[in-house]
Design an enzyme around this catalytic site. Sequence first.
Site, short mmCIF file in Angstrom:
data_model
loop_
_atom_site.label_atom_id
_atom_site.label_comp_id
_atom_site.label_asym_id
_atom_site.label_seq_id
_atom_site.Cartn_x
_atom_site.Cartn_y
_atom_site.Cartn_z
N MET A 58 0.83 -1.20 0.00
CA MET A 58 0.00 0.00 0.00
C MET A 58 0.86 1.25 0.00
O MET A 58 1.94 1.27 0.60
CB MET A 58 -0.91 0.01 1.23
CG MET A 58 -1.96 -1.09 1.24
SD MET A 58 -3.08 -0.95 -0.16
CE MET A 58 -4.05 -2.44 0.06
N CYS A 59 0.40 2.29 -0.65
CA CYS A 59 1.11 3.55 -0.75
C CYS A 59 0.77 4.44 0.44
O CYS A 59 -0.08 4.12 1.26
CB CYS A 59 0.75 4.25 -2.05
SG CYS A 59 0.90 3.21 -3.52
N ARG A 60 1.43 5.57 0.52
CA ARG A 60 1.11 6.61 1.50
C ARG A 60 1.00 7.92 0.74
O ARG A 60 1.72 8.17 -0.24
CB ARG A 60 2.18 6.74 2.57
CG ARG A 60 2.46 5.49 3.39
CD ARG A 60 1.40 5.17 4.44
NE ARG A 60 0.27 4.43 3.88
CZ ARG A 60 -0.79 4.03 4.60
NH1 ARG A 60 -0.86 4.34 5.88
NH2 ARG A 60 -1.75 3.36 4.03
N VAL B 236 4.01 8.57 -1.99
CA VAL B 236 5.11 7.60 -2.03
C VAL B 236 4.50 6.24 -2.34
O VAL B 236 3.48 5.86 -1.79
CB VAL B 236 5.91 7.58 -0.71
CG1 VAL B 236 6.69 8.87 -0.55
CG2 VAL B 236 5.03 7.33 0.50
N ASN C 165 -4.31 5.22 -3.29
CA ASN C 165 -3.73 4.18 -2.46
C ASN C 165 -4.74 3.04 -2.42
O ASN C 165 -5.92 3.25 -2.18
CB ASN C 165 -3.47 4.70 -1.04
CG ASN C 165 -2.96 3.63 -0.11
OD1 ASN C 165 -2.39 2.63 -0.54
ND2 ASN C 165 -3.17 3.83 1.18
#
Length: 271
Positions: free
Chosen positions: A1-3, A86, A112
């Site tokens: 998972m992204c942030r 990110v 995300n």
Amino acid sequence: MCRLAAYIGTEIPLENIIARPRHSLLVQSQDAQEAKLRVNGDGFGIAWYGHLPEPGLFKDVLPAWADTNLPSICRLVRSRLFLAHVRAATTGASSRENCHPFTHGRWAFMHNGGIGNFGHLRRDMEALIGDDYYALRRGTTDSELFFLMMLSNGLDADAPDALRKTLDQLLGIAARRGTAGQPIRLTCAFSDGTRIFAFRFADDRQAPTLYLSDCLDHGGRAFASEPLEGPCARWRAVEQDQLYELAPGRLDVHAIAVAPSHTTSLRSLSA
């Protein structure tokens, strides 16, 4: 998972959100606390708004902590509205084209989560994108396709309606094709340069995290995957199935309603 993180308010250096807070986006890229993966090192991107309607854009495939240009850019570039991301890749290779945010005209979009069974849904999703918008496609992610679907569904005219139409189309495709127990999870933030929209949606009710701040020390407000100061009372969770529309001095919340038959079909397929 992204942030991810998104800010609107008085003009500030990008570092006030991306690098300086105790649990900044840069810290989250190496030590996320509310994600399956603690490290988000498959690239990063920033879209910021200045004196032009269209945002500036800086993206790279390096991990955010490894790009030697990023600290200088974040220290010297100031903006009243910006989005930063990110990436921990789930769909699509690690390439600059697949890094978020994605932009078109005045719009910037980041995501995300993931669209379950994307490989089997992709062709039907692509068929719903208008020719002009499809020609803009550069990468291979589910995120970029979802953004192009929203543009095709009238994002410029009515953002809440475009989101509802796109979700309804996506869930309809998934109900026909089947997600084979792979959930559709969407936590997104996007902007037209005057407002930030953000939402959380998942067909299994487990959308990736997103928080909204109270007024920050520099007079603005922000969305972030995790509170930038760590857990505290000044950040509250964004509710699922709601589209938040944040503008200077104003917050509107729009309900996201999808066809009940679609969610029923998806629950049956994943049961």
